[in-house]
Design an enzyme around this catalytic site. Structure first.
Site, PDB file in Angstrom:
ATOM      1  N   GLU A   1      -5.506  -8.589   1.074  1.00  0.00           N
ATOM      2  CA  GLU A   1      -6.127  -8.191   2.350  1.00  0.00           C
ATOM      3  C   GLU A   1      -7.601  -7.915   2.120  1.00  0.00           C
ATOM      4  O   GLU A   1      -7.973  -7.241   1.159  1.00  0.00           O
ATOM      5  CB  GLU A   1      -5.524  -6.892   2.916  1.00  0.00           C
TER       6      GLU A   1
ATOM      7  N   GLU B   1       0.802  -1.229   0.000  1.00  0.00           N
ATOM      8  CA  GLU B   1       0.000   0.000   0.000  1.00  0.00           C
ATOM      9  C   GLU B   1       0.835   1.279   0.000  1.00  0.00           C
ATOM     10  O   GLU B   1       0.812   2.045   0.973  1.00  0.00           O
ATOM     11  CB  GLU B   1      -0.962   0.002   1.196  1.00  0.00           C
TER      12      GLU B   1
HETATM   13  O1  IFM Z   1      -4.042  -2.926   9.360  1.00  0.00           O
HETATM   14  C1  IFM Z   1      -3.998  -2.424   8.066  1.00  0.00           C
HETATM   15  C2  IFM Z   1      -2.845  -3.031   7.296  1.00  0.00           C
HETATM   16  O2  IFM Z   1      -1.631  -2.826   7.925  1.00  0.00           O
HETATM   17  C3  IFM Z   1      -2.770  -2.432   5.921  1.00  0.00           C
HETATM   18  N1  IFM Z   1      -4.031  -2.487   5.233  1.00  0.00           N
HETATM   19  C4  IFM Z   1      -5.194  -2.037   5.962  1.00  0.00           C
HETATM   20  C5  IFM Z   1      -5.271  -2.698   7.314  1.00  0.00           C
HETATM   21  C6  IFM Z   1      -6.527  -2.222   8.076  1.00  0.00           C
HETATM   22  O3  IFM Z   1      -6.491  -0.851   8.265  1.00  0.00           O
END
Ligand code: IFM
Length: 442
Positions: A352, A170
């Protein structure tokens, strides 16, 4: 027991579809005395930055409990574990490997291999060594070369033990949240800082991909990007344009350079001082081929036209998670389908997806039906995108266990495993049991 289900002919029930759980180093490890300081240590130590005043010194104490945690992961029956490497744990200030830190991860990788669990390794999940930040961090082009150097050494040390590498997690969060609006480490603000740091992060990705291709061509190498699709508040042309601008600014800014070697058109609308310093050859480096694209999805955003700032984000409507994020799974399918239409996508992994919910533990049980519902809706959304032709090959739940949720501290729980931070006891939540069952039923 509540279950997670998919249509019987779904490709997601094929054994070749990868299911995993994901974590990140700073969020779970602790073990601070065994590594260099990073920008999140400094940020946490700054009054008022973390909602509950906490830090990552102990976190889930994974540094000491890693073997139990690998056993826990195995007990869930997953095919893969996505973890990140702490750059300040494996490197010294003078650019050499710190063997103790390397051994910590080698032990984990060896145990995963014994259990036939594929290691999906992310090389940077936001914990930049503080001494590099002291030299300008991601505002300094040199940091991209430091990253490539670290990637060179660590991939040689991990030779043959990793299934897949992601360069960055990200870069939107590192650059926009960290350098543009300052709600993440290092807490700097300014459009110029945000855009410049983003370019150096993308350059770091491109340089690291060259190293990965050289050192470890047998692994699946790529990057993980997050997307928050923008929707117009109304059908008006003005709102549609506002949503499109926000989409270019927040989402396409990161994927377009990687897949099409150019920034979105709105770069022309930025003041000259906010445009990144693009040197000759940068876009070729950034746009080198990738084996896979990791996509992280949580929610969407709704935008209205705004005379002063082009777009204005409206408050998220219900239903919402404990983060205040709207639950809107349709946007997940639409995102995946639209990316597939817009770009020549490599295979996609959902790296994710998940939800923070206000969990309670009673008599050792966490009945997180709300999270279970979120997973069911979003697994369906992925299934629908596959049906519409998107090549999606895996899904990782965020997160394996409750952990340090950055500026929110420990109050927001994303795990499918509950963590009691007093005792460090782990308890599989109802959603975790259901995820396990979905995987084992294939
Ligand atoms: O916890 C975070 C993660 O580190 C990166 N993506 C989003 C998640 C939730 O906010």
């Amino acid at each position: 027991m509540a279950t997670l289900q998919l249509p019987s002919k779904s490709k997601m029930l094929d054994k070749s579809f990868t299911y995993g759980v994901a974590t990140a180093s700073f969020q779970i490890e602790g073990g601070k005395d065994h590594r260099l300081d990073c920008i999140w240590d400094t940020f946490c130590a700054t009054e008022g930055k973390i909602a509950d005043g906490s830090d990552g010194h102990e976190a889930c104490d994974h540094y000491h409990r890693w073997l139990d945690d690998i056993n826990l992961i195995e007990s869930l029956g997953v095919d893969a574990y996505r973890l990140s490497i702490s750059w300040p744990r494996v490197m010294t200030k003078n650019g050499q490997l710190n063997q103790d830190g390397v051994d910590f991860y080698l032990n984990i990788l060896n145990e995963l291999a014994k259990r036939n669990i594929k290691a999906y390794v992310t090389l940077y999940h936001w914990d930049l060594p503080q001494h590099l930040e002291d030299n300008g961090g991601w505002l300094n082009r040199q940091t991209a070369y430091e990253f490539a150097h670290y990637v060179d050494l660590i991939t040689k040390a991990f030779d043959g033990k990793v299934y897949s590498y992601a360069t960055l997690n990200e870069p939107f969060c590192s650059s926009y949240l960290g350098y543009e609006i300052g709600i993440h480490a290092p807490g700097l603000t300014g459009q110029d800082l945000g855009r410049k740091s983003a370019h150096h992060l993308l350059l770091a990705h491109g340089l690291a991909m060259q190293v990965l291709k050289r050192n470890t061509p047998q692994t699946q190498n790529g990057i993980v990007l997050n997307f928050t699709p923008g929707y117009p508040a109304t059908d008006s042309e003005a709102d549609k344009q506002a949503a499109d601008y926000a989409d270019q600014y927040f989402n396409q800014w990161y994927i377009k350079p990687i897949l099409n070697k150019s920034y979105p058109d709105i770069i022309e609308q930025l003041p000259a001082s906010s445009r990144p310093d693009i040197e000759q050859g940068d876009m070729e480096i950034i746009g080198g081929s990738i084996d896979f694209l990791g996509i992280n999805f949580y929610t969407r955003a709704i935008y209205q036209a705004d005379a002063e700032n082009i777009y204005r984000e409206l408050p998220a409507p219900a239903p919402r998670t404990d983060m205040g994020w709207e639950i809107y799974p349709k946007a997940f399918t639409e995102l995946l389908v639209s990316l597939n239409e817009r770009y020549d996508l490599p295979p996609v992994f959902i790296t994710e997806n998940g939800a923070a919910m206000p969990d309670t533990i009673e008599n050792g049980v966490v009945n997180d039906d709300d999270r279970l519902g979120y997973y069911q809706q979003h697994l369906n959304a992925v299934h629908n995108a596959i049906e519409q032709g998107v090549d999606i090959q895996g899904y990782f739940a965020w997160s394996l266990m409750d952990n340090f949720e950055w500026a929110e501290g420990y109050r927001k729980r994303f795990g499918i495993v509950y963590v009691d931070y007093q005792t460090q006891q782990r308890t599989i939540k109802k959603s975790g049991h259901a995820y396990k069952q979905l995987i084992s039923n294939r």
